[in-house]
Design an enzyme around this catalytic site. Structure first.
Site, short mmCIF file in Angstrom:
data_model
loop_
_atom_site.label_atom_id
_atom_site.label_comp_id
_atom_site.label_asym_id
_atom_site.label_seq_id
_atom_site.Cartn_x
_atom_site.Cartn_y
_atom_site.Cartn_z
N HIS A 110 25.26 2.35 6.29
CA HIS A 110 25.40 1.67 5.01
C HIS A 110 24.44 2.21 3.95
O HIS A 110 24.12 1.52 2.99
CB HIS A 110 25.19 0.16 5.19
CG HIS A 110 26.24 -0.48 6.05
ND1 HIS A 110 27.51 -0.75 5.59
CD2 HIS A 110 26.22 -0.86 7.34
CE1 HIS A 110 28.22 -1.29 6.56
NE2 HIS A 110 27.46 -1.37 7.64
N ARG A 155 -13.53 -4.78 6.50
CA ARG A 155 -13.07 -5.56 5.35
C ARG A 155 -13.02 -4.74 4.07
O ARG A 155 -12.47 -5.21 3.06
CB ARG A 155 -13.98 -6.77 5.13
CG ARG A 155 -13.80 -7.88 6.14
CD ARG A 155 -14.81 -8.99 5.88
NE ARG A 155 -14.52 -10.16 6.68
CZ ARG A 155 -13.80 -11.19 6.27
NH1 ARG A 155 -13.27 -11.16 5.07
NH2 ARG A 155 -13.59 -12.22 7.05
N ASN A 195 -16.57 -11.93 -2.57
CA ASN A 195 -15.28 -11.58 -2.00
C ASN A 195 -14.24 -12.48 -2.63
O ASN A 195 -14.38 -13.70 -2.61
CB ASN A 195 -15.29 -11.78 -0.47
CG ASN A 195 -13.92 -11.56 0.14
OD1 ASN A 195 -13.12 -10.80 -0.38
ND2 ASN A 195 -13.64 -12.25 1.23
N GLY A 196 -13.22 -11.91 -3.24
CA GLY A 196 -12.19 -12.72 -3.87
C GLY A 196 -11.83 -12.20 -5.24
O GLY A 196 -12.11 -11.05 -5.59
N GLU A 244 7.69 -2.23 12.93
CA GLU A 244 6.27 -2.12 13.28
C GLU A 244 5.88 -0.67 13.52
O GLU A 244 4.80 -0.23 13.11
CB GLU A 244 6.00 -2.96 14.54
CG GLU A 244 4.64 -2.77 15.18
CD GLU A 244 3.47 -3.20 14.31
OE1 GLU A 244 2.32 -2.98 14.74
OE2 GLU A 244 3.68 -3.74 13.21
N TRP A 273 -13.76 -3.71 -1.02
CA TRP A 273 -12.39 -3.28 -1.18
C TRP A 273 -12.02 -3.63 -2.61
O TRP A 273 -12.00 -4.80 -2.99
CB TRP A 273 -11.46 -3.99 -0.20
CG TRP A 273 -10.05 -3.46 -0.20
CD1 TRP A 273 -9.57 -2.41 0.52
CD2 TRP A 273 -8.95 -3.98 -0.95
NE1 TRP A 273 -8.23 -2.22 0.26
CE2 TRP A 273 -7.82 -3.19 -0.65
CE3 TRP A 273 -8.79 -5.03 -1.85
CZ2 TRP A 273 -6.57 -3.42 -1.19
CZ3 TRP A 273 -7.55 -5.25 -2.41
CH2 TRP A 273 -6.45 -4.45 -2.08
N CYS A 297 -13.36 -8.04 0.76
CA CYS A 297 -14.70 -7.49 0.88
C CYS A 297 -15.47 -8.24 1.96
O CYS A 297 -15.09 -9.32 2.38
CB CYS A 297 -15.43 -7.62 -0.45
SG CYS A 297 -14.51 -6.93 -1.84
N LYS A 338 -8.93 -4.73 6.79
CA LYS A 338 -8.41 -5.48 7.92
C LYS A 338 -7.99 -6.90 7.56
O LYS A 338 -6.90 -7.34 7.89
CB LYS A 338 -9.50 -5.53 9.02
CG LYS A 338 -9.10 -6.29 10.28
CD LYS A 338 -8.08 -5.53 11.08
CE LYS A 338 -7.79 -6.19 12.41
NZ LYS A 338 -6.69 -5.53 13.11
N GLU A 349 0.61 3.55 7.90
CA GLU A 349 -0.73 3.00 7.68
C GLU A 349 -1.82 4.04 7.93
O GLU A 349 -2.77 4.14 7.16
CB GLU A 349 -0.98 1.82 8.63
CG GLU A 349 -0.48 0.49 8.17
CD GLU A 349 -0.87 -0.60 9.14
OE1 GLU A 349 -1.38 -1.63 8.68
OE2 GLU A 349 -0.67 -0.45 10.36
#
Length: 606
Positions: A501, A27, A98-99, A478, A74, A2, A601, A485
């Site tokens: 395989h 964020r 945030n956390g 990537e 978030w 966040c 992000k 994404e």
């Protein structure tokens, strides 16, 4: 993940808070909210979704006051809805966080025993409930905040606002970054310097465990033991042009286009103008290094995968790589002479920072490859190698990835030269090739029109495979990551030789297979794998150079031509088509490129 902000200002706080939150929206964008003190009255506004929804609320229901806090979320605990949005309030206390508070259930149970019920699904509400209870027991706001912080277990960046206190913010950090901005008779709090840049260029970063009592004219910081702490105030330089779109539709498009420029800046930072020598810290001596351990997350991890190929092939140096979220949990043994390299765009990635702290007393040296030299990972490392990418706002990393690769390439060449694996002439040859990379990148941007055409075809697929060999295998990973994404198309990547395989069972006429294959020493083997795909009706999109396209033969569904490049540098250059295909496929599907669903992000929680 966040974003939080706080203001003790001389002007109305709401517009300042919203502007700061715009810079932190990368964020999190599940919900947003602000709270202010107007006179002695604490009030708040919140909205679900992106920040524009909160702005709409504030148009119809304004919030006055010159002191306030704000948050863009978030979600970790509780669904993204209005009730769970920050700021959380209990009585005279509002808080943004945030956390993750790991012991919130225990605290909630203790509060319930006192007859204090929770109303939301979040861990953060517990902080406000506890602080307000302590106020009701006769504590001052500072005492209540200190006592609350002491009971929290987990990771947090916090900012408290108290009713009746329009000249007081209390901020704290443990495991999540937090900065204090110094103005003229004003003070600010932010998750990072980007949020504070419009208000001030003077910033103090809180250290791990710090908490601060802030007024408009003072800051008192105490460390985790309660002792007064004198933290350095730094002058930051953030180019304001880097935090707007500059005429592009999306930040991602702007940041893709900026790559020739930022790569030039990174190369100029590490290589002399004559391209004959490398400038790195003197205490980085590869003749004394026995082994490297490289740790990162997401795209940065793929940069480490490429660097592993380079270090082992060119410098003859053994390398172990690991994803940060798994690294310390397997308790890897660390041999003497091991140097640990941690790669992170933000320098605040929670898992990477935790892995660094695990290695703190075990590794001979800690090296940070970061984009933010003032970040926690940088501050806790012995050696800091900035990647010089500038501010990156788009959630899907682009220019930071290529700058990470470029910085690691320079590091590889220094290692190879110091260890006697290449001589002065070979070093100069490789450095000259690196110096030419921005020009090649600029030329490669010419594939954009062709990428648009191909992306419209890819947008029709439900599943896409990426293949690559050698150092192009991480680029395939990537490419798949970028695509899923932002376009939400299921994509997977495999080393080309692994196709038979198992993954070849997925191949049919509906699954495009993107093969990343510059004309290098492994090209013939890659083409052999590609033929196996085509023999089973697979549609191959071959990304290669002119010579590779000529040798690939007939039967390729589509081709995307790249400039010829030294195989050493191909992983850097071939990041560009991976980015462009993902970007334009997302555009074709109508998804949110810069703020894809469920992602943020800077991952500052484990």
């Amino acid at each position: 993940m966040c974003g939080i902000v706080g203001v003790l200002g001389n002007h109305e706080a709401a517009p300042i808070l919203v502007e700061a939150l715009k810079r932190l929206e990368y964020r999190g964008y599940d919900s947003a909210g602000i709270a202010t003190i107007n006179g002695d009255v604490l009030d708040r506004r919140r909205a679900v979704g992106k920040l524009i929804n909160l702005q709409d609320v504030l148009v119809h229901d304004p919030l006055a006051g010159k002191a306030g806090i704000g948050h863009t979320r978030w979600a970790t605990h509780g669904a993204p809805n209005a009730g769970n949005a920050h700021p959380h309030r209990s009585g005279a206390v509002a808080v943004v966080h945030n956390g993750i508070i790991e012991n919130f259930r225990e605290l909630r149970a203790d509060l319930a025993a006192l007859g204090i019920a929770h109303e939301t699904d979040t861990d953060t509400e517990t902080i406000a409930l506890l602080a307000n209870h302590l106020l009701s027991q006769g504590m001052t706001p500072v005492q209540a905040a200190e006592a609350t912080i002491a009971r929290l277990h987990g990771a947090y960046a916090l900012c408290f606002l108290f009713e009746g206190e329009d000249d007081l913010l209390i901020a704290a950090r443990k495991g999540s970054p937090l900065a204090i901005g110094h103005g003229d008779g004003e003070m600010f709090v932010g998750s990072d310097a980007i949020a504070l840049a419009p208000m001030t260029d003077r910033v103090t970063y809180l250290d791990e465990g710090d908490w601060a009592v802030i007024t408009r004219n003072s800051v008192t910081i105490r460390d985790a033991n309660g002792n007064l702490a004198n933290r350095e105030m730094r002058v930051i330089q953030i180019d304001q042009a880097q935090v707007d779109k500059g005429g592009y539709k999306h930040f991602m498009a702007k940041e893709i286009a900026e790559q020739p420029q930022v790569l030039q800046g990174a190369l100029s930072h590490y290589i002399n103008e004559a391209a004959t020598a490398i400038t790195l810290p003197d205490d980085l001596d590869f003749t004394k290094i026995q082994r490297l351990t490289m740790v990162a997350c997401g795209t940065a991890y793929y940069a480490c995968m490429v660097a592993k190929y380079w270090f082992e092939q060119i410098a003859g140096l053994p390398v172990e790589i690991d994803v940060a979220s798994e690294f310390r949990y397997r308790e890897p043994p660390v041999t003497d002479g091991t140097v640990a390299i941690f790669v992170s765009q933000s320098g605040e990635t929670a898992d990477t920072l935790a892995a660094l702290r695990y290695m703190r007393e075990k590794a001979a040296q800690i090296v940070a490859v970061v984009n933010v030299p003032e970040s926690s990972i940088a501050r806790e490392s012995d050696i800091v190698l900035p990647i010089m990418a500038g501010v990156e706002i788009g959630v899907a990393s682009t220019k930071a990835f290529t700058c990470q690769l470029t910085t690691l390439a320079v590091l590889v060449l220094q290692a190879a030269h110091q260890r006697g694996r290449i001589d002065d002439a070979e070093l100069a040859e490789k450095l000259a090739a690196l110096r030419g990379l921005p020009g090649l990148m600029n030329t490669a941007l010419g594939i954009e029109d062709r990428s648009i055409t191909l992306s419209r075809l890819l947008a029709e697929a439900r599943d896409i495979l990426f293949l690559g060999r050698g150092a192009m295998y991480p680029l395939a990973l990537e490419g798949a990551l970028k695509l899923k994404e932002i376009s939400y198309i299921h994509a997977e990547a495999y080393a080309s030789g692994e196709l038979k395989h198992g993954p070849i069972a997925l191949v049919d006429k509906n699954v495009p297979v993107i093969v990343m294959a510059p004309r290098d020493a492994l090209f013939e083997k890659t083409i052999s794998n590609m033929q196996e795909v085509m023999a089973r009706g697979g549609k191959v999109l071959l990304i290669t150079d002119q010579q590779g396209a000529a040798e690939a033969g007939d039967g390729v569904w589509q081709t995307l031509l790249m400039p010829s490049v030294d195989p050493f540098l191909a992983p850097i250059l071939y990041a560009l088509p991976a980015q462009l295909l993902a970007y334009h496929t997302a555009i074709a599907k109508g998804t949110d490129v810069d703020q894809p669903r469920n992602l943020a992000k800077s991952v500052t929680v484990e």
